[in-house]
Design an enzyme around this catalytic site. Sequence first.
Site, PDB file in Angstrom:
ATOM      1  N   GLU A  89       0.865  -0.864   0.418  1.00 52.83           N
ATOM      2  CA  GLU A  89      -0.120   0.153  -0.042  1.00 52.83           C
ATOM      3  C   GLU A  89       0.738   1.021   0.485  1.00 52.83           C
ATOM      4  OE1 GLU A  89      -4.276  -1.405   2.469  1.00 52.83           O
ATOM      5  OE2 GLU A  89      -2.564   0.098   3.709  1.00 52.83           O
ATOM      6  N   CYS A 330      -4.707   1.644   7.527  1.00 55.45           N
ATOM      7  CA  CYS A 330      -2.948   0.513   7.249  1.00 55.45           C
ATOM      8  C   CYS A 330      -3.381  -0.774   7.600  1.00 55.45           C
ATOM      9  CB  CYS A 330      -2.008   1.187   7.993  1.00 55.45           C
ATOM     10  SG  CYS A 330      -0.619   2.422   7.615  1.00 55.45           S
TER      11      CYS A 330
END
Length: 341
Positions: A89, A330
């Site tokens: 990510e 996250c």
Amino acid sequence: MREITSMYMDELTEYVKEKGWPAFRAKQIFEWLHKKHVTDASEMTNISKEMREAISSDMCKAKYVTHQTSQQDGTSKFLLEMYDGQMIETVFMKYHHGNSICISSQAGCAMGCRFCASTIGGCIRNLTAGEMLCQIYTVLNILNEEVSNVVVMGTGEPLQNYDELIRFIRLISDKNGYDMSIRNITVSSCGIVPNIRRLADEGLGITFALSLHAPTDEKRKTLMPIAEKYRIDETLEATDYYFRQTGRRITIEYSLMGGINDSQEDAETLGRLLSGKGYHVNLIPVNSVDERDFVKSSSQIVAEFKKILEKYRINVTIRRGMGSDIDAACGQLRRKYGVLN
């Protein structure tokens, strides 16, 4: 052979010489990689086709998988695939002071913080410096943008991947490459004490952020397994050492979780703990994660918490929620794609 995206100029020069090419080709390739941030050798138009084909397999590549863009603030969260199928990510954020990008330092995370989606499934492997850089270059090429700030605050614990982190910092700030100001680079850690001290001695002068999230060892142990190894007092001694060595003010990150660490007593304890040390405290209303039971503190509680800390003359900000209408926390987007190995 280390991938060339991770190489310093002198290493790249040796690589070029081993190929039997003139040494000046190293500077050309380095500029293509880091100044023009190309991720495809075919774009290196001032070197021969044969050379481009020869270095293509040695370049770090990140394959675009998908991304989400917030309709509220333009934040974009990207999912990128590395050479071995690991999904990473990377988040691009627009601020009035310039663009920032948040990168991952590991595929997964071993730290086990109980409010974070990144730790579910553990850490698969460290990322190379080239893979950290490639996240940035790939996203910027897609968006046709530049960034002035980088935060190593995505998936992973940067200080567990220490050598590649330092290599990344030196490469992204190289004047022959992207030339990012060292003061615009932030590294966030949950507190690996020996490596905080080691980082202080590197002479880099980057911004360091400590993920604290609790005012006492007892409470921190219920949230962050790292607290079983390093007490708060020895962790803060290490951050104080970092400040003395670098002159860079330390940021304390404190994720507020409803009914867990957001009481007035918590604020008072934290205030007494940090008072007089010159820290900047960044309060972060936690993002909800499906697999976790933690909930965001109310805006009233967050405001009161801030007010109490300010009573102790601590500089406090409340992090603006970026990308709240997408998978903001996250590890959420990575989890959504079922990536665990």
